[in-house]
Every structure is written in C-alpha cells, then in structure tokens.
Write a protein that holds these residues in place. Structure first.
Motif, PDB file in Angstrom:
ATOM      1  N   PRO A 105     -74.879  31.216 153.060  1.00 44.72           N
ATOM      2  CA  PRO A 105     -73.721  30.458 152.599  1.00 44.72           C
ATOM      3  C   PRO A 105     -73.543  29.188 153.435  1.00 44.72           C
ATOM      4  O   PRO A 105     -73.753  29.198 154.651  1.00 44.72           O
ATOM      5  N   VAL A 106     -73.161  28.106 152.776  1.00 45.25           N
ATOM      6  CA  VAL A 106     -72.991  26.811 153.443  1.00 45.25           C
ATOM      7  C   VAL A 106     -71.595  26.277 153.149  1.00 45.25           C
ATOM      8  O   VAL A 106     -71.180  26.188 151.993  1.00 45.25           O
ATOM      9  N   ILE A 107     -70.865  25.951 154.217  1.00 45.15           N
ATOM     10  CA  ILE A 107     -69.605  25.212 154.097  1.00 45.15           C
ATOM     11  C   ILE A 107     -69.873  23.806 154.600  1.00 45.15           C
ATOM     12  O   ILE A 107     -70.272  23.614 155.751  1.00 45.15           O
ATOM     13  N   MET A 108     -69.663  22.821 153.758  1.00 42.39           N
ATOM     14  CA  MET A 108     -69.972  21.442 154.114  1.00 42.39           C
ATOM     15  C   MET A 108     -68.707  20.718 154.558  1.00 42.39           C
ATOM     16  O   MET A 108     -67.641  20.876 153.955  1.00 42.39           O
ATOM     17  N   LEU A 109     -68.832  19.927 155.625  1.00 46.65           N
ATOM     18  CA  LEU A 109     -67.740  19.097 156.115  1.00 46.65           C
ATOM     19  C   LEU A 109     -67.912  17.694 155.545  1.00 46.65           C
ATOM     20  O   LEU A 109     -68.958  17.071 155.735  1.00 46.65           O
TER      21      LEU A 109
END
Length: 281
Positions: A105-109
């Motif tokens: 899973p990737v949370i992008m800023l």
C-alpha cells in the motif's frame, strides 16, 4: 523538493495519542517513509514509531525504491516531489514489480491544491494521499486505516467481517478470494492494488445495485467525506484490468447522474456465495 510543511501542533512529535502495538507486544507493521525533507521525515517517523510502527527512511526516489525491494515494507509513505526519481515514477516501478506478490500500500504526500498531481498519483497505483501541510496525527490515522484494510481481507465497517471462511466470489469469469486477497480472470491472476481489490469486492457483493460515489467512498475507503475524484480514478483503473474493452465497459456500468452498477450475472454456483455474503435470498 519544493516547500513542504507539517501542520503545527501543540504536541511534540513523539506524543501521538493511543500508541498501539501488536497482540504479542510487537510492532503493528513496517512503514517506509520516502521524503527528502529531514524535518518532515523526523516528525512523521516520530509519530509513527510512537503509534507502534517500525519505520525506515529514504531521502530520494532511487533510495526509496531500493529500500522497498530490499526490506519489503507493509506500507510506504511516499512524497511526490523527490530528487533523482519523483514519487510517481517510484510508485509506477513499484507496481510494475509486484505481479508475483501482494502489493505494498502507498500513501502519497502531495502539495495542497495540486489536484492533477493527486489524480496522477492514484492513476499510477497510490492507494491514498495526504496533502501538505498535514497533521502527523492524521497521517498516522490514514496509515492505520490503509494497513487495517490490507491485513483484514475485507473492507472496514462492512457486513463481510473477516476473511476466515469467507467464500470465493465467481462472477463473469472473475474469481475473487477474500482470504488470499487474490483475483483471477479466466485463470489469469490480476495485479490489483489494495483499493482496487476492495472496490471490486464491494461490486461483486452488491451486483445490480446502483452505488453513488459517496457510498463507495464511505464503504470502500471508510471516509465520510473526501475528494470524489478518488473514486472515479479507481473505477477507471479497475475497468482497465477487468473489462475486455475498458472503453466500452460491460461489467462496471456508469448510471449517469446516479453512480455505478455492476451488471454481470453470477456464474453457476456463485449465487450461493453472493447470498452468503449479503444475506439475501
């Protein structure tokens, strides 16, 4: 990286509320934070560690990709603007190498107001995003939410419950296994991101129902409010993976002004699975 900020808070980085550890006293999961701003990295790492996560740091795109390959994280917090290789390319390469394993899973800023960048991040496979300036405590909540979905095998808050004993769903040549979080189409495994899997599972459990974007965001993402373009982008990506002709979708149909409807009739034997999941006769 252009100006990046963490919202001011009365608490120091290590003072996040509700620290959690695993049932056996271990960490909740490993998080890789990729950001070239040392202040952001230090604050985010402090909050995540106090919340019970093990944290690794990387300061540029190539280093982040190497770290993900060498020490596979449970989740990545990825800044969009990075030296050497931007976050979009990092996410794109990460997804390209995941065809044989469960996706990270990737949370992008992203910078506030850069809607095009947020949509591009979702297009290349990010599962969520947080806009700068952001609250570290909000980011911790997002990390927990995304990891909970990845580890639970079913969308949060829904009627499905945990994955144990959950029957497979077989619809229109698609076979979805909630426990293994794997999807096959006509015998070929599909590489779906966390959100794409949950979105497809929701559609398969609610065939023939018209679902608006607000309901999908609430029941698949677990958000009571947010950018509805997130749903639109994920539907488009999912169509690209399950439809024979994504430009003329036959499975996920748009009901103009109302939302989306999954049109497929269940394959033989799938009706019982759907009744088991939904409780309908």
């Amino acid at each position: 990286m252009a100006e990046s900020k963490v919202e001011s808070t009365d608490e120091r980085p290590g003072a996040a509320a509700d620290p959690q550890v695993g049932a056996q006293g271990g960490v909740l999961g490993g998080v890789l934070v990729v950001d070239d701003d040392p202040v952001v990295s230090e604050v985010v790492a402090g909050y995540l560690e106090r919340a019970g996560f093990a944290v690794r740091l990387a300061a540029d795109g190539p280093a982040g990709l190497r770290a993900a390959e060498e020490h596979r994280p449970d989740l990545m917090v990825l800044d969009l603007m990075l030296p050497g290789m931007d976050g979009l390319e990092v996410c794109r390469r990460l997804r390209a190498g995941e065809h044989r394993g469960r996706p990270v899973p990737v949370i992008m800023l992203t910078a506030r107001g850069d809607e095009d960048d947020r949509i591009l991040g979702l297009e290349v496979g990010a599962d969520d995003y947080v806009t700068k300036p952001f609250s570290p405590r909000e980011l911790v909540l997002r990390v927990r939410s995304v990891l909970r979905r990845a580890q639970a095998g079913a969308p949060e808050g829904g009627p499905e419950g945990g994955p144990e004993g959950a029957p497979r769903l077989a619809v229109a040549g698609l076979v979805l296994d909630p426990a293994a979080r794997r999807v096959h189409k006509e015998g070929r495994e599909l590489a779906l991101t966390l959100r794409e899997f949950d979105l497809l599972a929701f559609f398969l459990r609610h065939p023939g129902q018209v679902c608006d974007r607000e309901r999908l965001m609430r029941e698949v993402w677990g958000w009571d409010f947010g950018d509805l373009s997130t749903v639109t982008v994920h539907v488009r990506r999912l169509r690209g993976k399950i439809e024979d002709d994504p430009g003329n979708p036959q499975l996920i149909r748009t009901v103009w002004g109302a939302g989306y409807r999954f049109e497929a009739a269940p394959d033989t034997g799938a009706g019982q699975a759907l009744r088991t999941e939904d409780g309908d006769a």
